[in-house]
Design an enzyme around this catalytic site. Structure first.
Site, PDB file in Angstrom:
ATOM      1  N   THR A  66       0.184   5.959  -1.798  1.00 56.50           N
ATOM      2  CA  THR A  66      -0.516   7.171  -1.344  1.00 56.50           C
ATOM      3  C   THR A  66      -0.563   7.173   0.192  1.00 56.50           C
ATOM      4  O   THR A  66      -0.155   6.201   0.830  1.00 56.50           O
ATOM      5  CB  THR A  66      -1.980   7.213  -1.885  1.00 56.50           C
ATOM      6  OG1 THR A  66      -2.635   6.008  -1.515  1.00 56.50           O
ATOM      7  CG2 THR A  66      -2.036   7.363  -3.394  1.00 56.50           C
ATOM      8  N   LYS A  92     -10.520  -3.423  12.410  1.00 62.26           N
ATOM      9  CA  LYS A  92      -9.333  -2.899  13.095  1.00 62.26           C
ATOM     10  C   LYS A  92      -9.028  -3.706  14.361  1.00 62.26           C
ATOM     11  O   LYS A  92      -7.878  -3.943  14.685  1.00 62.26           O
ATOM     12  CB  LYS A  92      -9.515  -1.407  13.428  1.00 62.26           C
ATOM     13  CG  LYS A  92      -9.486  -0.495  12.182  1.00 62.26           C
ATOM     14  CD  LYS A  92      -8.199  -0.641  11.400  1.00 62.26           C
ATOM     15  CE  LYS A  92      -8.102   0.322  10.231  1.00 62.26           C
ATOM     16  NZ  LYS A  92      -6.981   0.013   9.314  1.00 62.26           N
ATOM     17  N   GLU A 152      -2.434   0.694  -8.741  1.00 62.79           N
ATOM     18  CA  GLU A 152      -2.702   2.002  -9.343  1.00 62.79           C
ATOM     19  C   GLU A 152      -2.951   1.864 -10.838  1.00 62.79           C
ATOM     20  O   GLU A 152      -2.476   0.926 -11.470  1.00 62.79           O
ATOM     21  CB  GLU A 152      -1.508   2.951  -9.102  1.00 62.79           C
ATOM     22  CG  GLU A 152      -1.215   3.238  -7.638  1.00 62.79           C
ATOM     23  CD  GLU A 152      -2.297   4.047  -6.922  1.00 62.79           C
ATOM     24  OE1 GLU A 152      -3.136   4.674  -7.601  1.00 62.79           O
ATOM     25  OE2 GLU A 152      -2.327   4.018  -5.676  1.00 62.79           O
ATOM     26  N   TYR A 181     -17.275   4.455  13.092  1.00 63.60           N
ATOM     27  CA  TYR A 181     -15.905   3.973  12.897  1.00 63.60           C
ATOM     28  C   TYR A 181     -15.551   2.838  13.866  1.00 63.60           C
ATOM     29  O   TYR A 181     -15.678   1.672  13.551  1.00 63.60           O
ATOM     30  CB  TYR A 181     -14.864   5.119  12.951  1.00 63.60           C
ATOM     31  CG  TYR A 181     -13.583   4.639  12.315  1.00 63.60           C
ATOM     32  CD1 TYR A 181     -13.318   4.887  10.976  1.00 63.60           C
ATOM     33  CD2 TYR A 181     -12.679   3.834  13.022  1.00 63.60           C
ATOM     34  CE1 TYR A 181     -12.195   4.358  10.355  1.00 63.60           C
ATOM     35  CE2 TYR A 181     -11.557   3.300  12.423  1.00 63.60           C
ATOM     36  CZ  TYR A 181     -11.321   3.573  11.085  1.00 63.60           C
ATOM     37  OH  TYR A 181     -10.219   3.036  10.476  1.00 63.60           O
ATOM     38  N   GLY A 213       0.866  -1.198   0.000  1.00 60.97           N
ATOM     39  CA  GLY A 213       0.000   0.000   0.000  1.00 60.97           C
ATOM     40  C   GLY A 213       0.888   1.229   0.000  1.00 60.97           C
ATOM     41  O   GLY A 213       0.712   2.150   0.797  1.00 60.97           O
TER      42      GLY A 213
END
Ligand code: NAI
Length: 395
Positions: free
Chosen positions: A50, A243, A74, A234, A47
Site C-alpha cells: 500500500t 524518524k 496483509e 509529529y 512494506g
C-alpha cells in the site's frame, strides 16, 4: 458478493478487489506515461502493498522493467470476507507484471521476524542472485523484536507536555479541539523500536552477510518532517524521535556498505492520505488544507507521482541531490514558503462550517475510500465482485 465500505474509526474493514485493481492499473498507466526510468533492475520492497511501498514497486516494475520481490503483512480473503486492500493491490500488480513477462513475487508475513528475512534471502538466492535496490517502506503500530521477543507498541504522542490543537473527524466533517497527553514511561523507546532504523539495518546486514547485494547497491527508507503546525505531534513527538533514528541509521548503513560502494538514503516525502497517516491526530485537517492549496497551485502529487520524482529526478541521477542533513527531499513542494503560509492562514479559519469550502475535505474522503478500493471512478460497485482473489507470485 456486493462489497460496501464498512469503516471503524480511521480504518475501513472491507476492501474492494476491483477498486484496488483500478488504483494499481492507474498507477501503472501513470508510470508508463512518464517513459523509461534508468533505475535498478532487481528490487526488494519491504512494506510493498500500500501507500509509498506499492508506488515504489510499481515504479520499479513498470518504469524500469525491474524484477521485484515484495514483502508485506496483509489479510487474505475468506469466503464472504474481503482481504485487506494491500492483498488486492498486490494481486493486481503481480498479474499485470506477469502479463508483460516481468518477474514479480512476494512474501506475506511479519517483516520484523527472522523467519520472513530468511524466506526472502532464500528467494533472492534462488531467483535473482543479488538485488540492487531495497526500498524500506514499512509502517506498523507494533513490532515483536526478533531477538528479545518483546512486543513494542509505537505511539503518536507529544513529548514533554500535552498538546492541544484542532483536528477533523473526516467522516463527519466536524472540526474540534483535541488534547493529546504527552509520552510517558517507555513510549519513546518503544516508538523508536518500531519505526526507527533498527529493522532496516537488520535487513541490510542479513542480505549483505549472504552476499546478496550488488555493487553500487542502494537502499531508501521514507521519512517525514512537516510544518510547525504538526510539529508537536509529529516531528517533535514520539514518531519524530523514531524518524530521527531512521535518518541516523542511513549513515550507519552507508558505512557498512563501503566495500560494495553501496549507499543508504532517507527520502523525506510529502504528507499523503494513507492508512498510516489517517491514524495520526491533527494530520487529516492539515492534509485537507494542504491538498486544497497544492491543487490550486498545480503542485499536488499522490504516492506514485512522488516516487516517480524520487526515482527520475533524485535517486538515479549521477549525483543524488541531498539537503544539509544528507536527506533526499521530495517534500519540497509541500514545504514551499508560499504553500505553508497559505495553509497556516487557512488553519486559523478552519471550522466545521468553513472547512468544506476552504479545505479539500471531499478530496481527503475520496482518497481515504480509494485506499480500500471504494469511490473509484469507472468501477461499478453494483456488480458482484469475487473476493477470493489470489496473488499470483505469492510464495
Ligand atoms: P502504509 O500504511 O500505506 O503502508 C505500510 C506497509 O507496511 C504496507 O505494505 C503493510 O503491509 C506493511 N507492513 C506493516 N506492518 C508490517 C509487518 N510487520 N511486516 C511486513 N509488512 C508490514 O504506509 P505509508 O504511509 O505508505 O508509509 C510508508 C513509509 O512512508 C513510513 O515510513 C511512513 O512514515 C513514511 N511516510 C509517510 C507519509 C504519509 O503522509 N503517508 C509521508 C512521509 C513519509
Amino acid at each position: 458478493m456486493i462489497i460496501e465500505p464498512r469503516t471503524r474509526g480511521f480504518i475501513c474493514i472491507t476492501s474492494h478487489p476491483k477498486g484496488c485493481e483500478k488504483n494499481v492499473l492507474d498507477q501503472i498507466d501513470y508510470i508508463k506515461s512518464k517513459g523509461k526510468i534508468e533505475g535498478a533492475k532487481k528490487v526488494l520492497v519491504i512494506g510493498a502493498s500500500t501507500g509509498f511501498g506499492i508506488a515504489s514497486r510499481i515504479a520499479s516494475a513498470f518504469g524500469s522493467e525491474a524484477s521485484t520481490i515484495g514483502v508485506y503483512f496483509e489479510k487474505p480473503p475468506a469466503e464472504g470476507k474481503t482481504a485487506s486492500s494491500g492483498w488486492y493491490n498486490t494481486a493486481a500488480l503481480e498479474t499485470a507484471a506477469h502479463k508483460e513477462g516481468i518477474y514479480a513475487k512476494s512474501i506475506n508475513g511479519d517483516a520484523f521476524s527472522n523467519e520472513v528475512k530468511q524466506q526472502t534471502i532464500d528467494l533472492i538466492k534462488e531467483d535473482l542472485g543479488q538485488i540492487d535496490l531495497l526500498i524500506y517502506s514499512l509502517a506498523s503500530p507494533v513490532r515483536t523484536h526478533p531477538t528479545t521477543g518483546v512486543r513494542h507498541k509505537s505511539t503518536l504522542k507529544p513529548i514533554g507536555g500535552s498538546y492541544t490543537n484542532k483536528t477533523v473527524d473526516f467522516h463527519t466533517g466536524e472540526v474540534k479541539e483535541i488534547t493529546i497527553e504527552p509520552s510517558t514511561g517507555d513510549d519513546i523507546e518503544n516508538t523508536v523500536a518500531v519505526m526507527g532504523g533498527e529493522d532496516w539495518d537488520m535487513w541490510v546486514n542479513a542480505l549483505m552477510k549472504e552476499n546478496l547485494l550488488s555493487s553500487d547497491f542502494k537502499t531508501v527508507a521514507y521519512s517525514y518532517i512537516g510544518p510547525k503546525l504538526t510539529e508537536a505531534v509529529y516531528r517533535k513527538g514520539t514518531i519524530g524521535q523514531a524518524k530521527e533514528h531512521l535518518e541516523k541509521t542511513a549513515f550507519t548503513i552507508t558505512d557498512a556498505l563501503k566495500a560494495i560502494n553501496g549507499k543508504a538514503y532517507v527520502s523525506v516525502n510529502k504528507a499523503l492520505v494513507t492508512q498510516s497517516s489517517s491514524a495520526i491526530p491533527v494530520i487529516p485537517l492539515y492534509i485537507s488544507l494542504l491538498y486544497k492549496v497544492m491543487k490550486e497551485n498545480d503542485v499536488h502529487e499522490g504516492c506514485i507521482e512522488q516516487i516517480h520524482r524520487l526515482y527520475a529526478e533524485r535517486l538515479f541521477l549521477n549525483e543524488t541531490p541531498l539537503d544539509s542533513k544528507g536527506r533526499i527531499r521530495i517534500d519540497d513542494w509541500e514545504m514551499r514558503d508560499d504553500i505553508q503560509e497559505k495553509v497556516a492562514a487557512l488553519w486559523k479559519e478552519a471550522t466545521t462550517e468553513s472547512l468544506p469550502t476552504i479545505g479539500d475535505l471531499e478530496g481527503y474522503k475520496t482518497e481515504f475510500f480509494n485506499l480500500f478500493g471504494f469511490h473509484c471512478d469507472g468501477v461499478d460497485y453494483d456488480l458482484d465482485a469475487n473476493e477470493m482473489v489470489e496473488i499470483p507470485g505469492l510464495q
